[in-house]
Design an enzyme around this catalytic site. Structure first.
Site, PDB file in Angstrom:
ATOM      1  N   ASN A  40       4.893  -2.890   4.239  1.00  0.00           N
ATOM      2  CA  ASN A  40       5.380  -1.533   3.482  1.00  0.00           C
ATOM      3  C   ASN A  40       6.474  -0.877   4.150  1.00  0.00           C
ATOM      4  O   ASN A  40       7.187  -0.154   3.765  1.00  0.00           O
ATOM      5  CB  ASN A  40       4.372  -0.582   3.108  1.00  0.00           C
ATOM      6  CG  ASN A  40       3.364  -1.117   2.184  1.00  0.00           C
ATOM      7  OD1 ASN A  40       2.199  -0.879   1.653  1.00  0.00           O
ATOM      8  ND2 ASN A  40       3.977  -2.199   1.082  1.00  0.00           N
ATOM      9  N   ASP A  93      -2.394  -2.169  -6.691  1.00  0.00           N
ATOM     10  CA  ASP A  93      -1.041  -2.415  -6.895  1.00  0.00           C
ATOM     11  C   ASP A  93      -0.604  -1.840  -8.482  1.00  0.00           C
ATOM     12  O   ASP A  93      -1.440  -1.557  -9.168  1.00  0.00           O
ATOM     13  CB  ASP A  93      -0.900  -4.075  -7.012  1.00  0.00           C
ATOM     14  CG  ASP A  93       0.508  -4.523  -6.850  1.00  0.00           C
ATOM     15  OD1 ASP A  93       1.537  -3.684  -6.442  1.00  0.00           O
ATOM     16  OD2 ASP A  93       0.869  -5.692  -7.194  1.00  0.00           O
TER      17      ASP A  93
HETATM   18  C1  FPP Z   1       1.150  -0.551  -4.294  1.00  0.00           C
HETATM   19  O1  FPP Z   1       1.878  -0.385  -5.628  1.00  0.00           O
HETATM   20  C2  FPP Z   1       0.528   0.565  -3.872  1.00  0.00           C
HETATM   21  C3  FPP Z   1       0.728   0.887  -2.711  1.00  0.00           C
HETATM   22  C4  FPP Z   1       1.855   0.076  -1.777  1.00  0.00           C
HETATM   23  C5  FPP Z   1      -0.057   1.987  -1.910  1.00  0.00           C
HETATM   24  C6  FPP Z   1      -1.496   2.302  -2.181  1.00  0.00           C
HETATM   25  C7  FPP Z   1      -1.331   3.742  -2.248  1.00  0.00           C
HETATM   26  C8  FPP Z   1      -2.195   4.759  -2.942  1.00  0.00           C
HETATM   27  C9  FPP Z   1      -3.151   4.337  -4.088  1.00  0.00           C
HETATM   28  C10 FPP Z   1      -2.008   6.126  -2.868  1.00  0.00           C
HETATM   29  C11 FPP Z   1      -2.782   7.005  -1.814  1.00  0.00           C
HETATM   30  C12 FPP Z   1      -3.636   6.279  -0.843  1.00  0.00           C
HETATM   31  C13 FPP Z   1      -4.616   7.106  -0.297  1.00  0.00           C
HETATM   32  C14 FPP Z   1      -5.568   6.263   0.657  1.00  0.00           C
HETATM   33  C15 FPP Z   1      -4.755   8.365  -0.766  1.00  0.00           C
HETATM   34  P1  FPP Z   1       3.484  -0.403  -5.755  1.00  0.00           P
HETATM   35  O2  FPP Z   1       4.037   0.496  -5.438  1.00  0.00           O
HETATM   36  O3  FPP Z   1       3.915  -1.627  -4.860  1.00  0.00           O
HETATM   37  O4  FPP Z   1       3.518  -0.931  -6.972  1.00  0.00           O
HETATM   38  P2  FPP Z   1       4.696  -1.591  -7.684  1.00  0.00           P
HETATM   39  O5  FPP Z   1       4.332  -3.145  -7.546  1.00  0.00           O
HETATM   40  O6  FPP Z   1       4.333  -1.558  -9.102  1.00  0.00           O
HETATM   41  O7  FPP Z   1       5.961  -1.380  -7.374  1.00  0.00           O
END
Ligand code: FPP
Length: 247
Positions: free
Chosen positions: A79, A31
């Protein structure tokens, strides 16, 4: 094969990690990519891109430390509710990663698998994942599970639907049977779940399997997470006594 002790292993030993009591399966809720980016005045997608770089490092670190299974929450069933361009950008980043990283993962003996309703993913991404799974199926190193279009409740629903379709009588439905019907039944339950960016939530991640998992939460957003943080998570896991409901 090299007899050199990887730097991360020496670092772990120096910090007092007991390599004999390592969590076999670590799950990660990655996250904070969005906050990492917007805090720097960047687009959220650049946070996911940075998160991808982090994932590469952490997979290698976990493998060198001797973690047997690493499961990461790459895209949750919820998502899809994000803005369309973020969803598209994130899925194409994962597709690109699946293609670009395959050779190096294969060389490092990584076995790739997925968890989630992958039949609902775009065709190109599905093909890239299937190719990765097939290519690495016989590898014997760390098992890397990409939870994608994954929801813990959906996984339980899918398991129950399968059981009902087969006409299995109610009296035969046990915890063991349900565990056997999860997406990757041969993968042991996670010992440790790591969550970045400070939120104290499960977010529908491995809810069946994580019943007895230890939770480690760090304030750091995922793009800032590193091998040293993984060591800290393991140290925190090792000082706790797991009781599985006993005393
Ligand atoms: C949460 O951060 C993260 C995700 C929804 C996606 C995770 C994806 C990656 C690490 C990128 C690439 C993955 C692979 C497998 C190559 P958020 O966007 O919810 O963060 P926030 O809470 O700060 O908005």
């Amino acid at each position: 094969m090299s007899t050199k002790v990887p730097a991360i292993r020496s670092q772990a030993l120096e910090r007092g990690v007991d390599l004999e009591r390592f969590p076999a399966h670590v799950g990660v809720i990655m996250d904070g990519n969005g906050r990492w980016a917007t805090g720097r005045g960047l687009q959220r997608l650049l946070g996911h891109r940075e998160g991808y770089r982090t994932l590469r490092r952490v997979l290698l670190a976990a493998s060198e430390l001797g973690v047997r299974y690493l499961t990461v929450y790459a895209f949750s069933a919820e998502n899809w509710r994000r803005p369309e361009d973020e969803v598209r950008g994130l899925l194409s980043l994962i597709e690109q990663a699946a293609r670009d990283e395959l050779r190096i993962m294969h060389q490092n003996n990584v076995r790739v698998q997925v968890a989630g309703r992958t039949d609902e993913l775009p065709e190109g991404l599905r093909a890239a994942l299937e190719h990765g799974i097939k290519t690495t199926a016989k590898n014997t190193g760390i098992t890397f599970t990409l939870a994608i279009n994954y929801g813990g409740r959906a996984e339980i629903v899918d398991a129950i639907q399968g059981i009902v379709r087969e006409g299995i009588p109610a009296s035969e439905i046990t915890e063991e049977l349900l565990s056997q019907r999860m997406y990757n039944p041969e993968t042991p339950d996670p010992d440790l779940i790591v969550r970045t960016a400070g939120e104290m939530r499960w977010s529908n991640f491995l809810i069946w399997q994580a019943a007895y998992a230890e939770l480690f939460v760090t304030e750091k957003p995922w793009p800032d997470f590193g091998g040293d943080d993984l060591i800290e998570a393991v140290l925190s896991y090792q000082v706790r006594t797991r009781k599985f409901g006993g005393v």
